[in-house]
Design a protein around this motif. Structure first.
Motif: not given
Length: 367
Positions: A283, A296, A327, A329-330, A333-336
């Motif tokens: 995302r 989004q 920003r 997301w991978d 579910a990690a975000m910058q």
């Protein structure tokens, strides 16, 4: 065209050695980066090697050391093609300079990232043919370009864990985007380590050595290490800090340009996101009101698990000065991380904070 066949508007950080990146807009919407736009990071003079006499040596912890010409590589092993993004560890260092100065390091923007279709053979196939021994935990690479950054000067080198070397995506490549490698980009042969910092994708590779320990080359043992904020990089010796490998999740805004003047109203915003290693981009969010509200973005294309994802969205830009934030997301579910200030380090590596640009939107004049 300018030096080394690059586009005239390349941002040249150094001429000797040649270090340059394209303007952000040159990367917007392009799945593959043209050879005239592909960024260039070098640590010494560009070698001009004769492919007819060049030879690859494979030695160390192997049962059968190999000496291979380019023709033998092509004949003995199955050709592979993979689309992969390459990113300099100093990508977006310019964002750190707004926090605190980083003397002696090039102020890379978001253009130290490029994507190509690489053609060559699997490194795993070559190592298997040599009989890689179980004791080999690291695979080291050696090139002929001598850098003055090391004391005393030494040829560029580095290593990756044997597990990454034996993964099917790691290549020994002789072509990019269907064309033979140029001298600038590593001809006659280079390593391509997808999902890892560009410093490990050694250009002009001439020796591959299986080892128990990582390479002791300056660019593995001392450079390309993440130091704590208080460290003095001029006195940080081998093994200090964290060795850089897999790329961190990051993104960039490529269009519009920073400080652009646009018309208020519908505005298309475009960029890239890159998750690193084999993670995917899940995302990308965009805000034009300081992060109070997010939209989004559309994920346009991700040609392989090892390549960037281009994204775009359209917002209604209000009249006046506007800050655009993104920003990513991978797939874990990690975000910058939000702030570059939290990530600042004295070598300026791994700035994967939220990208921000500023534009001025002029009110439309009624007709």
């Amino acid at each position: 065209m300018t030096q080394w066949g690059k586009r005239a508007d390349m941002v040249v950080h150094e001429s000797d050695p040649f270090n340059a990146e394209p303007p952000p807009g040159a990367l917007a919407g392009a799945v593959l980066t043209g050879l005239d736009s592909f960024y260039s990071r070098n640590h010494g003079p560009i070698p001009d090697l004769n492919p007819e006499t060049w030879e690859l040596v494979v030695d160390g912890l192997v049962d059968t050391p190999l000496n291979l010409s380019l023709g033998q590589l092509r004949d003995r092993f199955v050709e592979q093609t993979l689309t992969a993004t390459m990113q300099c560890a100093g990508n977006l260092r310019a964002g750190f300079l707004k926090v605190r100065d980083i003397p002696g390091e090039d102020p890379w923007g978001p253009g130290a990232t490029s994507t190509a279709e690489w053609t060559g053979v699997r490194l795993a196939d070559v190592l298997s043919a040599a009989g890689l021994q179980p004791a080999a935990a690291h695979i080291a690479f050696e090139a002929p370009d001598v850098s003055q950054l090391a004391t005393p000067p030494q040829a560029y080198g580095g290593s990756i864990p044997a597990a990454k070397a034996m993964a099917g995506e790691t290549l020994l490549a002789w072509a990019m985007n269907g064309e033979p490698l140029t001298a600038l980009h590593g001809a006659p042969l280079r390593v391509v380590v997808p999902g890892w910092i560009g410093a490990r994708s050694i250009k002009w590779v001439q020796r591959i050595t299986a080892r128990r320990e990582p390479s002791d080359n300056y660019f593995q043992a001392t450079a390309y290490r993440l130091l704590p904020p208080q460290a003095d990089p001029t006195h940080a010796g081998p093994g200090v800090g964290l060795s850089l490998g897999a790329i961190a999740l990051n993104s960039a805004i490529l269009s519009p340009d920073d400080q652009a003047h646009v018309q208020a109203g519908p505005l298309e915003i475009a960029g890239y996101a890159l998750a690193g290693e084999d993670r995917g981009v899940a995302r990308v969010d965009v805000s034009i009101d300081g992060g109070d509200r997010w939209v989004q973005a559309e994920l346009v294309s991700q040609p392989s698990a090892w390549a960037w994802c281009q994204w775009r969205t359209t917002v209604l830009a209000p009249p006046g000065d506007v800050e655009i934030i993104a920003r990513a997301w991978d797939t874990t579910a990690a975000m910058q991380p939000e702030s570059a200030a939290q990530l600042w380090n004295p070598k300026g590596y791994v700035n994967n904070s939220w990208p921000r640009i500023h534009i001025h939107a002029s009110a439309r004049i009624a007709s």
